[in-house]
Write a protein that holds these residues in place. Structure first.
Motif, PDB file in Angstrom:
ATOM      1  N   GLN A  36       0.828  -1.208   0.000  1.00 40.06           N
ATOM      2  CA  GLN A  36       0.000   0.000   0.000  1.00 40.06           C
ATOM      3  C   GLN A  36       0.864   1.261   0.000  1.00 40.06           C
ATOM      4  OE1 GLN A  36      -2.919  -0.291   3.137  1.00 40.06           O
ATOM      5  NE2 GLN A  36      -3.803  -2.141   2.273  1.00 40.06           N
ATOM      6  N   VAL A  37       2.012   1.186   0.662  1.00 37.45           N
ATOM      7  CA  VAL A  37       2.948   2.319   0.657  1.00 37.45           C
ATOM      8  C   VAL A  37       3.453   2.546  -0.761  1.00 37.45           C
ATOM      9  CG1 VAL A  37       5.174   3.160   1.541  1.00 37.45           C
ATOM     10  CG2 VAL A  37       3.619   1.906   3.055  1.00 37.45           C
ATOM     11  N   CYS A  38       3.749   1.464  -1.451  1.00 34.17           N
ATOM     12  CA  CYS A  38       4.226   1.565  -2.836  1.00 34.17           C
ATOM     13  C   CYS A  38       3.119   2.072  -3.756  1.00 34.17           C
ATOM     14  CB  CYS A  38       4.746   0.220  -3.306  1.00 34.17           C
ATOM     15  SG  CYS A  38       6.256  -0.282  -2.466  1.00 34.17           S
ATOM     16  N   ALA A  39       1.906   1.579  -3.545  1.00 30.76           N
ATOM     17  CA  ALA A  39       0.781   2.033  -4.359  1.00 30.76           C
ATOM     18  C   ALA A  39       0.567   3.533  -4.175  1.00 30.76           C
ATOM     19  CB  ALA A  39      -0.486   1.264  -3.977  1.00 30.76           C
ATOM     20  N   PHE A  54      10.415   1.969 -10.194  1.00 34.30           N
ATOM     21  CA  PHE A  54      10.490   0.590 -10.668  1.00 34.30           C
ATOM     22  C   PHE A  54      10.323  -0.382  -9.504  1.00 34.30           C
ATOM     23  CE2 PHE A  54      12.768  -3.256 -12.004  1.00 34.30           C
ATOM     24  CZ  PHE A  54      12.193  -3.483 -13.231  1.00 34.30           C
ATOM     25  N   PHE A  55      10.989  -0.085  -8.410  1.00 30.29           N
ATOM     26  CA  PHE A  55      10.910  -0.877  -7.182  1.00 30.29           C
ATOM     27  C   PHE A  55       9.457  -0.970  -6.700  1.00 30.29           C
ATOM     28  CE2 PHE A  55      10.977  -0.752  -2.494  1.00 30.29           C
ATOM     29  CZ  PHE A  55      11.710  -1.874  -2.205  1.00 30.29           C
ATOM     30  N   CYS A  56       8.754   0.155  -6.705  1.00 29.37           N
ATOM     31  CA  CYS A  56       7.347   0.169  -6.274  1.00 29.37           C
ATOM     32  C   CYS A  56       6.494  -0.704  -7.185  1.00 29.37           C
ATOM     33  CB  CYS A  56       6.808   1.601  -6.247  1.00 29.37           C
ATOM     34  SG  CYS A  56       7.450   2.585  -4.877  1.00 29.37           S
ATOM     35  N   PHE A  57       6.739  -0.636  -8.490  1.00 29.86           N
ATOM     36  CA  PHE A  57       6.002  -1.501  -9.408  1.00 29.86           C
ATOM     37  C   PHE A  57       6.332  -2.975  -9.168  1.00 29.86           C
ATOM     38  CE2 PHE A  57       4.991   2.142 -12.281  1.00 29.86           C
ATOM     39  CZ  PHE A  57       3.624   1.915 -12.359  1.00 29.86           C
ATOM     40  N   GLN A  58       7.580  -3.270  -8.808  1.00 25.83           N
ATOM     41  CA  GLN A  58       7.946  -4.657  -8.511  1.00 25.83           C
ATOM     42  C   GLN A  58       7.187  -5.175  -7.291  1.00 25.83           C
ATOM     43  OE1 GLN A  58      12.332  -4.219  -8.428  1.00 25.83           O
ATOM     44  NE2 GLN A  58      12.320  -5.989  -9.787  1.00 25.83           N
ATOM     45  N   VAL A  59       7.048  -4.333  -6.277  1.00 26.29           N
ATOM     46  CA  VAL A  59       6.306  -4.737  -5.078  1.00 26.29           C
ATOM     47  C   VAL A  59       4.837  -4.985  -5.437  1.00 26.29           C
ATOM     48  CG1 VAL A  59       5.531  -4.002  -2.785  1.00 26.29           C
ATOM     49  CG2 VAL A  59       7.903  -3.616  -3.476  1.00 26.29           C
ATOM     50  N   LEU A  60       4.246  -4.091  -6.241  1.00 29.17           N
ATOM     51  CA  LEU A  60       2.859  -4.295  -6.672  1.00 29.17           C
ATOM     52  C   LEU A  60       2.730  -5.564  -7.522  1.00 29.17           C
ATOM     53  CD1 LEU A  60       1.233  -0.892  -7.715  1.00 29.17           C
ATOM     54  CD2 LEU A  60       0.780  -2.306  -5.719  1.00 29.17           C
ATOM     55  N   GLU A  61       3.696  -5.774  -8.406  1.00 27.76           N
ATOM     56  CA  GLU A  61       3.685  -6.967  -9.248  1.00 27.76           C
ATOM     57  C   GLU A  61       3.666  -8.227  -8.388  1.00 27.76           C
ATOM     58  OE1 GLU A  61       6.308  -8.702 -12.950  1.00 27.76           O
ATOM     59  OE2 GLU A  61       7.377  -7.731 -11.305  1.00 27.76           O
ATOM     60  N   HIS A  62       4.495  -8.268  -7.375  1.00 29.11           N
ATOM     61  CA  HIS A  62       4.555  -9.419  -6.474  1.00 29.11           C
ATOM     62  C   HIS A  62       3.203  -9.618  -5.775  1.00 29.11           C
ATOM     63  CE1 HIS A  62       6.474 -12.381  -3.866  1.00 29.11           C
ATOM     64  NE2 HIS A  62       5.736 -11.864  -2.901  1.00 29.11           N
ATOM     65  N   GLN A  63       2.616  -8.513  -5.342  1.00 28.02           N
ATOM     66  CA  GLN A  63       1.324  -8.583  -4.650  1.00 28.02           C
ATOM     67  C   GLN A  63       0.249  -9.166  -5.565  1.00 28.02           C
ATOM     68  OE1 GLN A  63       1.165  -7.658  -1.382  1.00 28.02           O
ATOM     69  NE2 GLN A  63      -0.883  -8.479  -1.335  1.00 28.02           N
ATOM     70  N   VAL A  64       0.185  -8.670  -6.795  1.00 25.04           N
ATOM     71  CA  VAL A  64      -0.847  -9.138  -7.728  1.00 25.04           C
ATOM     72  C   VAL A  64      -0.591 -10.593  -8.121  1.00 25.04           C
ATOM     73  CG1 VAL A  64      -1.832  -8.810 -10.042  1.00 25.04           C
ATOM     74  CG2 VAL A  64      -1.357  -6.826  -8.595  1.00 25.04           C
ATOM     75  N   LYS A  65       0.662 -10.936  -8.323  1.00 22.58           N
ATOM     76  CA  LYS A  65       0.992 -12.271  -8.814  1.00 22.58           C
ATOM     77  C   LYS A  65       0.833 -13.358  -7.750  1.00 22.58           C
ATOM     78  CE  LYS A  65       4.378 -14.097 -12.015  1.00 22.58           C
ATOM     79  NZ  LYS A  65       5.595 -13.787 -12.741  1.00 22.58           N
ATOM     80  N   TYR A  66       1.195 -13.051  -6.515  1.00 26.49           N
ATOM     81  CA  TYR A  66       1.268 -14.100  -5.511  1.00 26.49           C
ATOM     82  C   TYR A  66       0.303 -13.955  -4.333  1.00 26.49           C
ATOM     83  CZ  TYR A  66       5.547 -15.141  -8.009  1.00 26.49           C
ATOM     84  OH  TYR A  66       6.443 -15.435  -8.988  1.00 26.49           O
ATOM     85  N   LYS A  67      -0.221 -12.774  -4.080  1.00 29.92           N
ATOM     86  CA  LYS A  67      -1.007 -12.587  -2.860  1.00 29.92           C
ATOM     87  C   LYS A  67      -2.359 -11.927  -3.101  1.00 29.92           C
ATOM     88  CE  LYS A  67       2.904 -12.127   0.250  1.00 29.92           C
ATOM     89  NZ  LYS A  67       3.443 -11.310   1.332  1.00 29.92           N
ATOM     90  N   TYR A  68      -2.756 -11.829  -4.347  1.00 28.66           N
ATOM     91  CA  TYR A  68      -3.945 -11.055  -4.676  1.00 28.66           C
ATOM     92  C   TYR A  68      -5.208 -11.616  -4.024  1.00 28.66           C
ATOM     93  CZ  TYR A  68      -6.514  -7.664  -7.415  1.00 28.66           C
ATOM     94  OH  TYR A  68      -7.275  -6.595  -7.800  1.00 28.66           O
TER      95      TYR A  68
END
Length: 201
Positions: A36-39, A54-68
């Protein structure tokens, strides 16, 4: 965010700072609400440093891919709103984001698309097109998103589980029924508008 750890994202940072940044990234990935901080940072354009974005997008990517699936409906809505806000901001920025950021953003959009198109976001393409409005910067992002979706759904080099393959087939069938004519029309408009005036698009 840990500003000291973020210094390690710079390619010129020494190895201690880089190690700290990697550890921080891993910490954010497992934290239940750090995404949420990254978002918020992306939606509010908190950081100008490309590597932090880029780092923030990576954190969001991980969230969507693995924990959505662990997120509440409100949190899932926040991710959608964050991406749309970021996309809207791109239409107003005086300079486009670096290519590697646009590509990463497109990957996150594509992951969210395959996750939500059939259930929560059936108007995905219409929402994207209403934001980008076929201006040159918007067209660039729109086409990147489409290519990322193609990679997720069609690319034979990507190994999919049988469940993902069934989902992808259902998405493609649904797209044929609901939006392919509109997508083809958008491509035609892009070709009409930019074939002579902005050929790099």
């Amino acid at each position: 965010m840990d500003e000291q750890a973020l210094l390690g994202l710079n390619p010129n940072a020494d190895s201690d700072f880089r190690q700290r940044a990697l550890a921080y990234f891993e910490q954010l990935k497992i934290s239940p609400d750090a995404w949420q901080v990254c978002a918020e940072a992306l939606a509010q354009r908190t950081y100008s440093d490309d590597h932090v974005k880029f780092f923030c997008f990576q954190v969001l990517e991980h969230q969507v891919k693995y924990k959505y699936s662990e997120l509440t409906t409100v949190q899932q809505q926040l991710i959608r709103e964050t991406l749309i806000s970021w996309l809207q901001a791109q239409m107003l920025n005086p300079q486009p984001e670096k290519t590697f950021i646009r590509n990463k953003a497109a990957q996150v959009f594509a992951l969210l698309f395959v996750t939500e198109y059939l259930t929560k976001w059936p108007k995905f393409f219409f929402d994207i097109l209403s934001v980008v409005d076929l201006n040159p910067r918007g067209v660039d992002l729109y086409l990147r998103i489409l290519m990322a979706i193609d990679s997720e759904l069609v690319d034979r080099d990507v190994v999919h589980t049988s469940e993902e393959a069934r989902r992808n087939t259902l998405i493609k069938d649904t797209m044929r029924e609901q939006c392919i004519p509109n997508l083809v029309e958008s491509w035609y408009q892009i070709l009409q508008n930019y074939q002579f005036t902005n050929s790099e698009v």
